[in-house]
Design a protein around this motif. Structure first.
Motif, PDB file in Angstrom:
ATOM      1  N   MET A   1       0.730  -1.175   0.017  1.00  0.00           N
ATOM      2  CA  MET A   1      -0.053  -0.009  -0.031  1.00  0.00           C
ATOM      3  C   MET A   1       0.743   1.497  -0.057  1.00  0.00           C
ATOM      4  N   ALA A   2       0.638   2.027  -1.069  1.00  0.00           N
ATOM      5  CA  ALA A   2       1.507   3.267  -1.180  1.00  0.00           C
ATOM      6  C   ALA A   2       0.935   4.342  -0.167  1.00  0.00           C
ATOM      7  N   THR A   3       1.768   5.114   0.749  1.00  0.00           N
ATOM      8  CA  THR A   3       1.431   6.074   1.605  1.00  0.00           C
ATOM      9  C   THR A   3       1.217   7.258   0.873  1.00  0.00           C
ATOM     10  N   LYS A   4       0.155   8.022   1.295  1.00  0.00           N
ATOM     11  CA  LYS A   4       0.115   9.458   0.665  1.00  0.00           C
ATOM     12  C   LYS A   4       0.918  10.409   1.403  1.00  0.00           C
ATOM     13  N   VAL A   5       2.034  10.883   0.412  1.00  0.00           N
ATOM     14  CA  VAL A   5       3.014  11.789   1.103  1.00  0.00           C
ATOM     15  C   VAL A   5       2.540  13.315   0.177  1.00  0.00           C
ATOM     16  N   LYS A   6       2.626  14.254   0.999  1.00  0.00           N
ATOM     17  CA  LYS A   6       2.316  15.605   0.470  1.00  0.00           C
ATOM     18  C   LYS A   6       3.448  16.332   0.027  1.00  0.00           C
ATOM     19  N   ASP A   7       3.630  17.056  -1.205  1.00  0.00           N
ATOM     20  CA  ASP A   7       4.836  17.597  -1.715  1.00  0.00           C
ATOM     21  C   ASP A   7       4.874  18.929  -0.817  1.00  0.00           C
ATOM     22  N   ILE A   8       6.049  19.163  -0.041  1.00  0.00           N
ATOM     23  CA  ILE A   8       6.445  20.435   0.767  1.00  0.00           C
ATOM     24  C   ILE A   8       6.995  21.579  -0.252  1.00  0.00           C
ATOM     25  N   GLY A   9       7.148  21.407  -1.228  1.00  0.00           N
ATOM     26  CA  GLY A   9       7.919  22.448  -2.087  1.00  0.00           C
ATOM     27  C   GLY A   9       9.198  22.553  -2.181  1.00  0.00           C
ATOM     28  N   ILE A  10      10.123  21.609  -1.473  1.00  0.00           N
ATOM     29  CA  ILE A  10      11.586  21.661  -1.402  1.00  0.00           C
ATOM     30  C   ILE A  10      12.016  20.359  -1.726  1.00  0.00           C
ATOM     31  N   ASP A  11      13.453  20.201  -2.222  1.00  0.00           N
ATOM     32  CA  ASP A  11      13.979  18.963  -2.800  1.00  0.00           C
ATOM     33  C   ASP A  11      14.322  18.215  -1.452  1.00  0.00           C
ATOM     34  N   VAL A  12      13.720  17.636  -0.875  1.00  0.00           N
ATOM     35  CA  VAL A  12      14.134  16.379   0.077  1.00  0.00           C
ATOM     36  C   VAL A  12      13.239  15.173  -0.126  1.00  0.00           C
ATOM     37  N   ALA A  13      14.127  13.999   0.368  1.00  0.00           N
ATOM     38  CA  ALA A  13      13.446  12.564   0.269  1.00  0.00           C
ATOM     39  C   ALA A  13      12.305  12.680   1.068  1.00  0.00           C
ATOM     40  N   PRO A  14      10.922  12.194   0.933  1.00  0.00           N
ATOM     41  CA  PRO A  14       9.788  12.094   1.434  1.00  0.00           C
ATOM     42  C   PRO A  14      10.192  10.569   2.446  1.00  0.00           C
ATOM     43  N   PRO A  15       9.783  10.749   3.623  1.00  0.00           N
ATOM     44  CA  PRO A  15       9.823   9.673   4.742  1.00  0.00           C
ATOM     45  C   PRO A  15       9.155   8.312   4.196  1.00  0.00           C
ATOM     46  N   ALA A  16       9.633   6.937   4.549  1.00  0.00           N
ATOM     47  CA  ALA A  16       9.120   5.867   4.170  1.00  0.00           C
ATOM     48  C   ALA A  16       7.771   5.466   4.943  1.00  0.00           C
ATOM     49  N   SER A  17       8.183   5.774   6.173  1.00  0.00           N
ATOM     50  CA  SER A  17       6.920   5.647   6.891  1.00  0.00           C
ATOM     51  C   SER A  17       5.768   6.661   7.050  1.00  0.00           C
ATOM     52  N   GLU A  18       4.710   6.287   7.626  1.00  0.00           N
ATOM     53  CA  GLU A  18       3.820   7.130   7.853  1.00  0.00           C
ATOM     54  C   GLU A  18       3.350   7.537   9.202  1.00  0.00           C
ATOM     55  N   CYS A  19       2.639   8.845   9.403  1.00  0.00           N
ATOM     56  CA  CYS A  19       2.478   9.374  10.838  1.00  0.00           C
ATOM     57  C   CYS A  19       1.179   9.764  11.057  1.00  0.00           C
ATOM     58  N   SER A  20       0.389   9.823  12.070  1.00  0.00           N
ATOM     59  CA  SER A  20      -0.791  10.687  12.113  1.00  0.00           C
ATOM     60  C   SER A  20      -0.542  12.127  12.812  1.00  0.00           C
ATOM     61  N   ASP A  21       0.658  12.741  12.690  1.00  0.00           N
ATOM     62  CA  ASP A  21       1.001  14.057  13.342  1.00  0.00           C
ATOM     63  C   ASP A  21       0.586  15.060  12.579  1.00  0.00           C
ATOM     64  N   MET A  22      -0.146  15.899  13.271  1.00  0.00           N
ATOM     65  CA  MET A  22      -0.769  16.856  12.366  1.00  0.00           C
ATOM     66  C   MET A  22       0.032  18.190  12.374  1.00  0.00           C
ATOM     67  N   ASN A  23       1.456  18.118  12.877  1.00  0.00           N
ATOM     68  CA  ASN A  23       2.412  19.034  12.907  1.00  0.00           C
ATOM     69  C   ASN A  23       3.478  18.458  11.925  1.00  0.00           C
ATOM     70  N   CYS A  24       3.279  17.317  11.133  1.00  0.00           N
ATOM     71  CA  CYS A  24       4.178  17.048  10.292  1.00  0.00           C
ATOM     72  C   CYS A  24       4.006  17.442   8.849  1.00  0.00           C
ATOM     73  N   PRO A  25       5.193  18.003   8.014  1.00  0.00           N
ATOM     74  CA  PRO A  25       5.286  18.520   6.853  1.00  0.00           C
ATOM     75  C   PRO A  25       4.457  17.845   5.772  1.00  0.00           C
ATOM     76  N   PHE A  26       4.739  16.402   5.941  1.00  0.00           N
ATOM     77  CA  PHE A  26       4.440  15.340   5.024  1.00  0.00           C
ATOM     78  C   PHE A  26       3.079  15.005   5.068  1.00  0.00           C
ATOM     79  N   HIS A  27       2.617  14.634   6.236  1.00  0.00           N
ATOM     80  CA  HIS A  27       1.266  13.924   6.458  1.00  0.00           C
ATOM     81  C   HIS A  27       0.231  14.745   7.170  1.00  0.00           C
ATOM     82  N   GLY A  28       0.584  15.885   7.770  1.00  0.00           N
ATOM     83  CA  GLY A  28      -0.220  16.885   8.397  1.00  0.00           C
ATOM     84  C   GLY A  28      -0.401  17.870   7.487  1.00  0.00           C
ATOM     85  N   SER A  29      -0.718  19.224   8.343  1.00  0.00           N
ATOM     86  CA  SER A  29      -1.045  20.437   7.755  1.00  0.00           C
ATOM     87  C   SER A  29      -0.166  21.493   8.172  1.00  0.00           C
TER      88      SER A  29
END
Length: 111
Positions: A1-29
């Motif tokens: 299952m592919a995790t949905k990762v948000k594009d944060i606008g900079i050139d960094v590798a997205p994390p492999a695991s997923e989290c439910s943190d609202m203060n995460c730039p990849f999985h939160g807001s």
């Protein structure tokens, strides 16, 4: 299952695991902006927060030499990045999350 990762606008590798943190730039807001700093994690004892130390040189005009300086930043550490002491990380500025935390870790490079 592919995790949905948000594009944060900079050139960094997205994390492999997923989290439910609202203060995460990849999985939160949490949007990132401003400064991008590289440093080393020196402490992870706080809850969801790490201390990152940055070493740099500052020129002294009077003595025509450089002096070594360090700065410490309290940064938010998303659970999906699994940071530990000694990791080299990239930190990016964000809105204030608490009294001392205005940066979030966006990339982890192991020792």
């Amino acid at each position: 299952m592919a995790t949905k990762v948000k594009d944060i606008g900079i050139d960094v590798a997205p994390p492999a695991s997923e989290c439910s943190d609202m203060n995460c730039p990849f999985h939160g807001s949490l949007p990132v902006r401003g400064q991008m700093i590289e440093g080393t994690v020196v402490s992870v004892k706080m809850d969801k927060t790490a201390v990152v130390e940055r070493k740099y040189l500052r020129y002294q005009n009077k003595y025509e030499r450089y002096e070594k300086r360090t700065s410490r930043y309290s940064v938010h550490a998303p659970a999906c990045l699994n940071v530990s002491v000694g990791d080299h990380v990239t930190v990016m500025e964000c809105r204030p999350i608490s009294k001392t935390v205005s940066f979030v870790i966006v990339e982890r490079r192991s020792q």
